[in-house]
Design an enzyme around this catalytic site. Structure first.
Site, PDB file in Angstrom:
ATOM      1  N   ASP A 207       0.799  -1.067  -0.088  1.00 32.42           N
ATOM      2  CA  ASP A 207      -0.047  -0.077   0.040  1.00 32.42           C
ATOM      3  C   ASP A 207       0.784   1.479   0.104  1.00 32.42           C
ATOM      4  O   ASP A 207       2.146   1.072   0.387  1.00 32.42           O
ATOM      5  CB  ASP A 207      -0.831  -0.079   1.302  1.00 32.42           C
ATOM      6  CG  ASP A 207      -1.857   1.348   1.263  1.00 32.42           C
ATOM      7  OD1 ASP A 207      -2.302   1.684   0.480  1.00 32.42           O
ATOM      8  OD2 ASP A 207      -2.084   1.717   2.587  1.00 32.42           O
TER       9      ASP A 207
ATOM     10  N   ASP B  47      -0.236   4.890   1.089  1.00 27.30           N
ATOM     11  CA  ASP B  47      -0.533   5.833   2.275  1.00 27.30           C
ATOM     12  C   ASP B  47      -0.496   5.215   3.465  1.00 27.30           C
ATOM     13  O   ASP B  47      -1.102   4.260   3.828  1.00 27.30           O
ATOM     14  CB  ASP B  47      -1.934   6.549   2.041  1.00 27.30           C
ATOM     15  CG  ASP B  47      -1.684   7.413   0.780  1.00 27.30           C
ATOM     16  OD1 ASP B  47      -0.995   8.202   0.432  1.00 27.30           O
ATOM     17  OD2 ASP B  47      -2.868   7.082  -0.099  1.00 27.30           O
TER      18      ASP B  47
END
Length: 591
Positions: A117, A119
């Site tokens: 991922d 963020d």
């Protein structure tokens, strides 16, 4: 067979429970102790610095109020000279704050693709700036769009107050911290601590257990949710203390709904991401080990992919910053894409993890940001044309950027059939970890930035916690003696004189028990507040695992404080969980 002394079992150490997750393990030699009058020795760090002076007797515990300061020089130096496993000096002891902890065995040799991922995983946002930015934007939306009183604009945000793992009671205006069994252990109404009686009345007096799920409750499981939780608590206090300032129809549930609406407005108009894009260094931590980590994983033969909910324009800005890429005029480049085989933006997780989700997948033209129709990831020609026309120059073959789609598209792009061959690294229990683990069977690694400080404190306070355990056992022993004496009075036919002696002994034991109870209670609270003044240890509520720790234990194969900690371990490492003890075995090893 009872063992009087417990040797050090490799890297296994236990504090208070056999079911404690691995982050609570510390190299610790336990020995039997039977003294009722206890004294705490000074605790020293590995470098010999006096961190905490403590003393304990039956009368109580006292802690040095000076907070210990964690060493930060290593984090600062790591940006200049990151150390990775594949370097000549790579085989060194890994600092406890950077270790990777294992819940379920994971042989990296069986992993053919590692995904990330972006963020709060690759990009770690600074709470004092980024969360404050989100808080200020939400306040403005409440005032200017939802017509809340303008005095709210004078409010300020404490980025250290809220923690992950909390639950918001939308109907009652309460913020709760629960243990793994969903018993409420710490509760506040707004910023006012609730008494034990108030907690029992609200959450412990019904015939059926509350599930504490949506829609009545909100789960604070992401770092980005901390600002809205803090604002909700402020609004609860504002409503209680300033009657008439808000419409009578505005209950606590409506307060939370309006906060969520304001947060969504900030996302939709792009104000938050525009501010980050203008000055990434102000809002995102630099980590020089990310690129060496990605290179090492790629050199080991793994496919590397990125799946993020952010769209391409923002993703490109953030990844350029993290990878230290920029052209001479300051504009973004696409050099960072060489570290990834597939990049999927706008993924709409957690829906992305459902193969039955029929979301279309488009190829992204990086230079223009244009979306190109695909047939399950293969570019399609336009109607009336036999060739595929792309605007301007294209990236090197093999560097594919997409938007949307689902997990089935990703598996096809990576040519992977078995879900267990994928390790996915994320920060969100529900958005990244639960779905990918529970629905797909992916191997998972959770990034918990708060863990670095937590394990440091666990190490520093190991002797304090050991003595608190001894106080707890001492209280149990006294209560057993009291129960036995009371039994003797009722059933053993004691004489009147004997009953008087027993009553006298009971009074002494009651006083002794109360002293021990107060000592333990005071010491437990002081230890609790070392981790966080309000909410205590992230992974614990008293002696029980917290709700957050329980989720980590259930859904994360691995967990660690930052994603680049992967660079400190062999890409072919066999991660094995520490030796677990069942409750009936625990006493054998720690006494």
């Amino acid at each position: 067979m009872r063992v009087s002394k417990c040797p050090i079992y490799l890297s296994t150490f236990v504090f208070s429970s056999s079911v404690s997750p691995p982050h609570q393990q510390v190299l610790l030699h336990f020995s039997r102790t039977s003294s009722r009058a206890l004294s705490f020795n000074s605790i020293f760090s590995a470098k010999g610095k006096n961190l905490l002076q403590t003393s304990c007797a039956m009368e109580g515990l006292s802690f040095d109020k000076k907070e210990s300061k964690l060493e930060t020089t290593e984090l600062t130096d790591s940006w200049q000279q990151p150390r990775i496993w594949s370097s000549p000096e790579g085989l060194q002891k890994i600092d406890i704050s950077k270790q990777i902890f294992c819940n379920r065995s994971l042989n990296m040799k069986n992993v053919v693709a590692v995904g990330f991922d972006m963020d709060y995983t690759l990009a770690q946002y600074k709470p004092e700036t980024f969360e404050s930015l989100a808080y200020d934007g939400t306040l403005r939306k409440l005032v200017y769009n939802l017509h809340y009183p303008s005095e709210l604009l004078d409010w300020s945000f404490d980025s250290t107050y809220m923690v992950r793992g909390l639950v918001l009671d939308k109907k009652r205006g309460n913020i709760l911290k629960m243990d793994k069994h969903k018993y409420v252990k710490v509760a506040y109404h707004g910023f006012k601590e609730m008494s034990k009686e108030e907690k029992v009345a609200a959450y412990g007096s019904t015939l059926t257990r509350d599930a504490f799920d949506e829609p009545e409750y909100a789960l604070i499981d992401t770092l980005f949710s901390l600002a809205e939780a803090y604002l909700f608590a402020q609004l609860v206090d504002f409503k209680d203390n300033h009657p008439g300032k808000l419409p009578e129809s505005t209950d606590y549930y409506r307060l939370y709904k309006d906060v969520r609406s304001a947060v969504d407005m900030c996302h939709r108009d792009g104000t938050l991401k525009q501010m980050v894009a203008q000055d990434p260094k102000r809002y995102i931590n630099e980590d020089a080990a990310i690129i060496p980590m990605l290179k090492m994983l790629k050199d080991s033969g793994r496919a590397i992919f990125l799946v993020t909910n952010s769209l391409w324009d923002y993703t490109n800005i953030v990844m350029n910053f993290l990878c230290g890429n920029s052209s001479s005029d300051g504009s973004s480049t696409f050099d960072w894409l060489q570290h990834f085989d597939v990049v999927i933006t706008g993924s709409s997780k957690p829906g992305f993890f459902h193969d039955e989700n029929r979301a279309n997948i488009f190829e992204v033209h990086p230079e223009s940001g244009m979306l190109i129709n695909t047939d399950n990831g293969t570019p399609m020609s336009q109607v009336g044309s036999s060739t595929i026309s792309l605007p301007g120059k294209t990236l090197e073959k093999g560097r594919k950027v997409f938007q949307g789609g689902n997990v089935g598209h990703l598996h096809k792009l990576l040519s992977i059939e078995s879900s267990s061959q994928i390790l996915y690294v994320g920060d969100h229990i529900y958005g990244d970890i639960l779905r990918s683990k529970k629905v797909l069977g992916w191997r998972t690694m959770l990034v918990v930035p708060e863990l670095a400080r937590e394990v440091e404190l666990l190490w520093q306070l190991k002797d304090v916690r050991k003595q608190l355990q001894q106080l707890r056992r001492e209280r149990d022993n006294i209560e057993d003696q009291m129960h036995h004496l009371r039994w003797s009075i009722r059933f053993e036919g004691a004489t009147d004189a004997g009953k008087d002696l027993i009553s006298s002994e009971l009074k002494k034991l009651q006083l002794q028990r109360e002293k021990v109870r107060l000592s333990h209670q005071h010491g437990q609270r002081e230890c609790h507040q070392k981790f966080h003044q309000v909410w205590g240890q992230l992974m614990k509520t008293g002696y029980q695992n917290s709700r957050f720790a329980h989720q980590v234990e259930r859904f994360a194969c691995l967990y660690t404080s930052q994603v680049s900690n992967l660079s400190l371990y062999s890409p072919d490492r066999y991660y094995r969980p520490s030796e677990d003890f069942m409750p009936h075995e625990f006493d054998v090893f720690v006494m």
